[in-house]
Design a protein around this motif. Structure first.
Motif, PDB file in Angstrom:
ATOM      1  N   THR A   1      -5.871 -29.144  46.969  1.00  0.00           N
ATOM      2  CA  THR A   1      -5.921 -28.791  45.549  1.00  0.00           C
ATOM      3  C   THR A   1      -5.708 -27.296  45.379  1.00  0.00           C
ATOM      4  N   LYS A   2      -4.793 -26.742  46.159  1.00  0.00           N
ATOM      5  CA  LYS A   2      -4.478 -25.318  46.084  1.00  0.00           C
ATOM      6  C   LYS A   2      -3.068 -25.093  45.580  1.00  0.00           C
TER       7      LYS A   2
ATOM      8  N   VAL B   1       7.725 -17.996  43.390  1.00  0.00           N
ATOM      9  CA  VAL B   1       7.575 -19.255  42.649  1.00  0.00           C
ATOM     10  C   VAL B   1       6.421 -20.036  43.281  1.00  0.00           C
ATOM     11  N   LEU B   2       5.416 -20.362  42.475  1.00  0.00           N
ATOM     12  CA  LEU B   2       4.216 -21.019  42.967  1.00  0.00           C
ATOM     13  C   LEU B   2       4.494 -22.439  43.431  1.00  0.00           C
TER      14      LEU B   2
ATOM     15  N   ASN C   1       0.553 -15.210  49.848  1.00  0.00           N
ATOM     16  CA  ASN C   1      -0.496 -16.206  50.113  1.00  0.00           C
ATOM     17  C   ASN C   1      -1.674 -16.144  49.147  1.00  0.00           C
ATOM     18  N   ALA C   2      -1.445 -15.680  47.938  1.00  0.00           N
ATOM     19  CA  ALA C   2      -2.476 -15.773  46.904  1.00  0.00           C
ATOM     20  C   ALA C   2      -2.700 -17.251  46.622  1.00  0.00           C
ATOM     21  N   GLU C   3      -3.950 -17.621  46.324  1.00  0.00           N
ATOM     22  CA  GLU C   3      -4.286 -19.029  46.127  1.00  0.00           C
ATOM     23  C   GLU C   3      -5.117 -19.221  44.859  1.00  0.00           C
ATOM     24  N   TRP C   4      -4.884 -20.381  44.209  1.00  0.00           N
ATOM     25  CA  TRP C   4      -5.612 -20.764  43.008  1.00  0.00           C
ATOM     26  C   TRP C   4      -6.014 -22.228  43.118  1.00  0.00           C
ATOM     27  N   PHE C   5      -7.080 -22.621  42.399  1.00  0.00           N
ATOM     28  CA  PHE C   5      -7.464 -24.025  42.289  1.00  0.00           C
ATOM     29  C   PHE C   5      -6.452 -24.745  41.410  1.00  0.00           C
ATOM     30  N   LEU C   6      -5.950 -25.865  41.859  1.00  0.00           N
ATOM     31  CA  LEU C   6      -5.042 -26.679  41.062  1.00  0.00           C
ATOM     32  C   LEU C   6      -5.767 -27.259  39.843  1.00  0.00           C
ATOM     33  N   THR C   7      -7.020 -27.577  39.996  1.00  0.00           N
ATOM     34  CA  THR C   7      -7.770 -28.239  38.935  1.00  0.00           C
ATOM     35  C   THR C   7      -8.133 -27.322  37.769  1.00  0.00           C
ATOM     36  N   THR C   8      -8.274 -26.000  38.038  1.00  0.00           N
ATOM     37  CA  THR C   8      -8.711 -25.080  36.979  1.00  0.00           C
ATOM     38  C   THR C   8      -7.788 -23.882  36.773  1.00  0.00           C
ATOM     39  N   GLY C   9      -6.958 -23.552  37.767  1.00  0.00           N
ATOM     40  CA  GLY C   9      -6.097 -22.376  37.693  1.00  0.00           C
ATOM     41  C   GLY C   9      -6.803 -21.085  38.053  1.00  0.00           C
ATOM     42  N   GLN C  10      -8.054 -21.172  38.476  1.00  0.00           N
ATOM     43  CA  GLN C  10      -8.823 -19.976  38.825  1.00  0.00           C
ATOM     44  C   GLN C  10      -8.489 -19.497  40.244  1.00  0.00           C
ATOM     45  N   PRO C  11      -8.580 -18.168  40.489  1.00  0.00           N
ATOM     46  CA  PRO C  11      -8.255 -17.616  41.810  1.00  0.00           C
ATOM     47  C   PRO C  11      -9.184 -18.143  42.897  1.00  0.00           C
ATOM     48  N   LEU C  12      -8.611 -18.329  44.087  1.00  0.00           N
ATOM     49  CA  LEU C  12      -9.359 -18.777  45.252  1.00  0.00           C
ATOM     50  C   LEU C  12      -9.569 -17.663  46.276  1.00  0.00           C
TER      51      LEU C  12
ATOM     52  N   THR D   1      10.049 -39.133  38.488  1.00  0.00           N
ATOM     53  CA  THR D   1       9.570 -37.795  38.849  1.00  0.00           C
ATOM     54  C   THR D   1       8.153 -37.543  38.350  1.00  0.00           C
ATOM     55  N   TYR D   2       7.805 -38.104  37.209  1.00  0.00           N
ATOM     56  CA  TYR D   2       6.518 -37.828  36.569  1.00  0.00           C
ATOM     57  C   TYR D   2       5.573 -39.026  36.525  1.00  0.00           C
ATOM     58  N   TYR D   3       5.999 -40.156  37.063  1.00  0.00           N
ATOM     59  CA  TYR D   3       5.231 -41.390  36.952  1.00  0.00           C
ATOM     60  C   TYR D   3       3.804 -41.240  37.489  1.00  0.00           C
ATOM     61  N   ASN D   4       3.630 -40.499  38.589  1.00  0.00           N
ATOM     62  CA  ASN D   4       2.294 -40.381  39.196  1.00  0.00           C
ATOM     63  C   ASN D   4       1.307 -39.624  38.299  1.00  0.00           C
ATOM     64  N   LEU D   5       1.807 -38.896  37.285  1.00  0.00           N
ATOM     65  CA  LEU D   5       0.911 -38.180  36.368  1.00  0.00           C
ATOM     66  C   LEU D   5       0.112 -39.131  35.473  1.00  0.00           C
ATOM     67  N   GLN D   6       0.500 -40.402  35.434  1.00  0.00           N
ATOM     68  CA  GLN D   6      -0.244 -41.374  34.635  1.00  0.00           C
ATOM     69  C   GLN D   6      -1.592 -41.704  35.269  1.00  0.00           C
ATOM     70  N   ASN D   7      -1.783 -41.284  36.515  1.00  0.00           N
ATOM     71  CA  ASN D   7      -3.043 -41.498  37.216  1.00  0.00           C
ATOM     72  C   ASN D   7      -3.732 -40.154  37.441  1.00  0.00           C
ATOM     73  N   PRO D   8      -4.999 -40.034  37.047  1.00  0.00           N
ATOM     74  CA  PRO D   8      -5.712 -38.763  37.211  1.00  0.00           C
ATOM     75  C   PRO D   8      -5.744 -38.284  38.659  1.00  0.00           C
ATOM     76  N   GLY D   9      -5.675 -36.960  38.813  1.00  0.00           N
ATOM     77  CA  GLY D   9      -5.747 -36.345  40.133  1.00  0.00           C
ATOM     78  C   GLY D   9      -4.397 -36.084  40.771  1.00  0.00           C
ATOM     79  N   ASN D  10      -3.319 -36.361  40.065  1.00  0.00           N
ATOM     80  CA  ASN D  10      -1.976 -36.143  40.596  1.00  0.00           C
ATOM     81  C   ASN D  10      -1.317 -34.952  39.903  1.00  0.00           C
ATOM     82  N   TRP D  11      -0.246 -34.470  40.494  1.00  0.00           N
ATOM     83  CA  TRP D  11       0.473 -33.321  39.943  1.00  0.00           C
ATOM     84  C   TRP D  11       1.973 -33.525  40.128  1.00  0.00           C
ATOM     85  N   ALA D  12       2.744 -32.734  39.377  1.00  0.00           N
ATOM     86  CA  ALA D  12       4.206 -32.759  39.491  1.00  0.00           C
ATOM     87  C   ALA D  12       4.753 -31.422  39.005  1.00  0.00           C
ATOM     88  N   TYR D  13       5.905 -31.060  39.535  1.00  0.00           N
ATOM     89  CA  TYR D  13       6.653 -29.905  39.026  1.00  0.00           C
ATOM     90  C   TYR D  13       7.617 -30.419  37.962  1.00  0.00           C
TER      91      TYR D  13
END
Length: 159
Positions: A113-114, A105-106, A121-132, A50-62
């Motif tokens: 990267t949203k 639930v987000l 439909n509120a949106e944020w940057f995945l990379t920073t958490g800032q509003p889009l 479930t989390y293996y892809n987090l070992q590589n930068p630029g990936n995400w997981a719940y």
């Protein structure tokens, strides 16, 4: 007379500086008053599929039903950190701008990267958490305290 003006100016600048530093050091993003105040303290094994892809930068997981990850879990994003190699951003999956519900639930928008709130439909940057967009009135609730053991591939998250 000039000494009094200088002293007053110095005190004014000191007060502004202290207020600025205090505000910039605030780790908690402003959220609605009904936002769940749940302690976060989790152990995430990045060797699991479930989390293996987090070992590589630029990936995400719940997080998936992990103990200590809040009421709706976390979104974990991995990135390259020049000082440590691998860094992480952890966001609460509860929308910070509206009270929790089944449709708040987000979710990460696949292929982008949203982070999106399904309800409005509120949106944020995945990379920073800032509003889009204007619907997202505040940044995502972010958990910045973690420790990652590169040998065991264990990520400890805490707030």
């Amino acid at each position: 007379m000039r000494t009094k003006k200088n002293r007053a100016l110095f005190i004014f600048i000191l007060i502004i500086s202290i207020l600025s530093i205090n505000n910039s050091c605030n780790e908690r993003n402003e959220t609605v008053s009904c936002f769940p105040n749940t302690p976060i303290s989790a152990v995430i094994n990045l060797s699991l599929p479930t989390y293996y892809n987090l070992q590589n930068p630029g990936n995400w997981a719940y997080t998936r039903d992990e103990t200590g990850t809040g009421t709706n879990g976390l979104i974990i994003y991995s990135f390259y950190n020049s000082s440590n190699g691998l860094g992480f951003m952890m966001y609460d999956r509860n929308a910070p701008h509206i009270c929790p519900g089944n449709d708040t639930v987000l979710k990460v928008n696949e292929g982008s990267t949203k982070v999106i709130c399904p309800k409005d439909n509120a949106e944020w940057f995945l990379t920073t958490g800032q509003p889009l967009n204007d619907v997202a009135k505040t940044g995502l609730k972010t958990y910045r305290y973690y420790d990652y053991n590169t040998t065991t591939k264990i990520l400890y998250v805490d707030n």
